[in-house]
Design an enzyme around this catalytic site. Structure first.
Site, PDB file in Angstrom:
ATOM      1  N   ASP A  51       0.540  -0.136  -3.167  1.00 19.99           N
ATOM      2  CA  ASP A  51       1.580   0.437  -4.010  1.00 19.99           C
ATOM      3  C   ASP A  51       2.766  -0.513  -4.104  1.00 19.99           C
ATOM      4  OD1 ASP A  51       0.015   2.685  -4.290  1.00 19.99           O
ATOM      5  OD2 ASP A  51       1.029   3.791  -2.686  1.00 19.99           O
ATOM      6  N   LYS A  52       3.554  -0.357  -5.141  1.00 22.71           N
ATOM      7  CA  LYS A  52       4.704  -1.234  -5.370  1.00 22.71           C
ATOM      8  C   LYS A  52       5.579  -1.373  -4.127  1.00 22.71           C
ATOM      9  CE  LYS A  52       9.002  -1.462  -8.039  1.00 22.71           C
ATOM     10  NZ  LYS A  52       9.833  -0.824  -9.096  1.00 22.71           N
TER      11      LYS A  52
END
Length: 376
Positions: A165-166
């Protein structure tokens, strides 16, 4: 010194579109000259543009109008609803196609911990999107990889075989050849790629265990994932590393790799990640500690069989500074709380009736000492 633009003939517009292209403009966004057909009289500007430039969606054309990319008879128009009467001259400066930008090399710093002719292992920083998508068509890990190794343009997804995820930091592997990518994907499917994460979660986790619950898109909140009976199988193993005050540092091992798997699974057992903006329910801090503005999750260990040599390999990554500081804060708060608790327990054990306050000579107020001496 300014160099004048080279003048060339303007292409004649096709009769059914009324379009001509001005080739005299060599700027980054060349302007298209369009003539409004007579039968478009009374229609809105965005409707006319949708007819003249059918390859673009109406919403994209409306955005360009609002961004002052469109002029009518030399005057900028920012309102898509403006009526036209036929015969006007429209100039349109089209924005670059964001989908094309998605696969453009960009000079973005990468923390590469291992690289050979077959693969790259990197330590991704929090805040870096892995793959281009809606709202993130540039500035991604994929763009950085294409800059670092241009040959990756020949590999699907620039060699990326799994994602983080970011705002999750940590170790990732990237294939440099088609053969390596195929091999790594097969290892993922066979669960021979070992991925271990450290996470700081809310609450006191009593014991390690396994969450075996299917995951799918949330039935009503489409930007979230959730445990859904009809979802894809997902399994996360976890063990306790260290307990603090109302939060616990745990290690998670993924057996599957679903979107947001750790975040969804830990939330499902009432232990969401500290700082998780989507699944944490607003719990962005450790008790009485600092706020943490991302999910407290780090991919700390990565193990796999090297696609070329066949040898098992393992990489480790230290917690990034922000997460290490958060864990240290939680540790100090827990230490101080335990010290106070132990001190109170000592008093209770040794002095059941409570301590008697006794002043040694010289410790009490001066006037008290004088009164005692006088009495004697």
């Amino acid at each position: 010194m300014k160099i004048p633009h080279k003048k060339t003939e303007v292409d004649q517009a096709k009769e059914n579109t009324g379009e001509s292209i001005e080739r005299a403009d060599y700027s980054a966004n060349p302007r298209l000259a369009l003539s409004v057909p007579a039968d478009c009289g009374g229609q809105r500007l965005d409707q006319v543009l949708a007819r003249l430039r059918p390859q673009h969606s109406r919403s994209r054309l409306q955005n360009w109008i609002r961004e002052d990319r469109v002029s009518v008879d030399g005057a900028i128009v920012s309102e898509p609803k403006q009526k036209l009467w036929g015969g006007e001259r429209i100039e349109l400066a089209e924005a670059p196609d964001e989908h094309k930008q998605a696969y453009s090399p960009e000079a973005i710093e990468l923390n590469i911990v291992h690289e050979d002719d077959t693969l790259i292992v990197l330590d991704k920083q929090a805040g870096l999107v892995v793959h281009p998508g809606s709202g993130n068509w540039s500035g991604t890990l994929l763009n950085a990889l294409l800059y670092h190794e241009p040959a990756l343009e020949n590999i699907p997804r620039a060699g990326i075989v799994h994602r983080l995820d970011k705002d999750t930091s940590g170790l990732m592997v990237v294939a440099k050849t088609l053969e390596a990518q195929t091999d790594l994907v097969r290892q993922m499917q066979a669960h021979t790629v070992k991925r271990y994460y450290q996470a700081l979660v809310r609450g006191s986790v009593e014991r390690g265990g396994t969450v075996d619950a299917p995951i799918a898109r949330h039935p009503t909140q489409r930007t979230k994932m959730a445990v859904v009976k009809t979802g894809k199988p997902a399994r996360t193993h976890y063990r306790i590393v260290e307990r603090f005050i109302d939060c616990t540092l745990i290690e998670c091992a993924l057996e599957t790799g679903r979107t947001h798997q750790i975040r969804v699974h830990l939330t499902s057992i009432k232990h969401p990640l500290v700082g998780d903006p989507v699944y944490g329910g607003g719990a962005s801090r450790v008790p009485i500690g600092p706020q943490f503005h991302r999910q407290a999750l780090h991919a700390r260990r990565l193990g796999l069989v090297h696609p070329a040599s066949g040898k098992p390999m393992l990489w480790r990554s230290n917690l990034p500074d922000d997460l290490a500081e958060l864990v240290q804060t939680a540790r100090m708060l827990a230490f101080e709380a335990r010290a106070i608790e132990e001190e109170d327990e000592d008093w209770d054990d040794e002095l059941e009736g409570g301590p008697e306050i006794i002043y040694a000579r010289g410790d009490g107020p001066v006037e008290d000492e004088d009164e005692d001496e006088c009495e004697q």
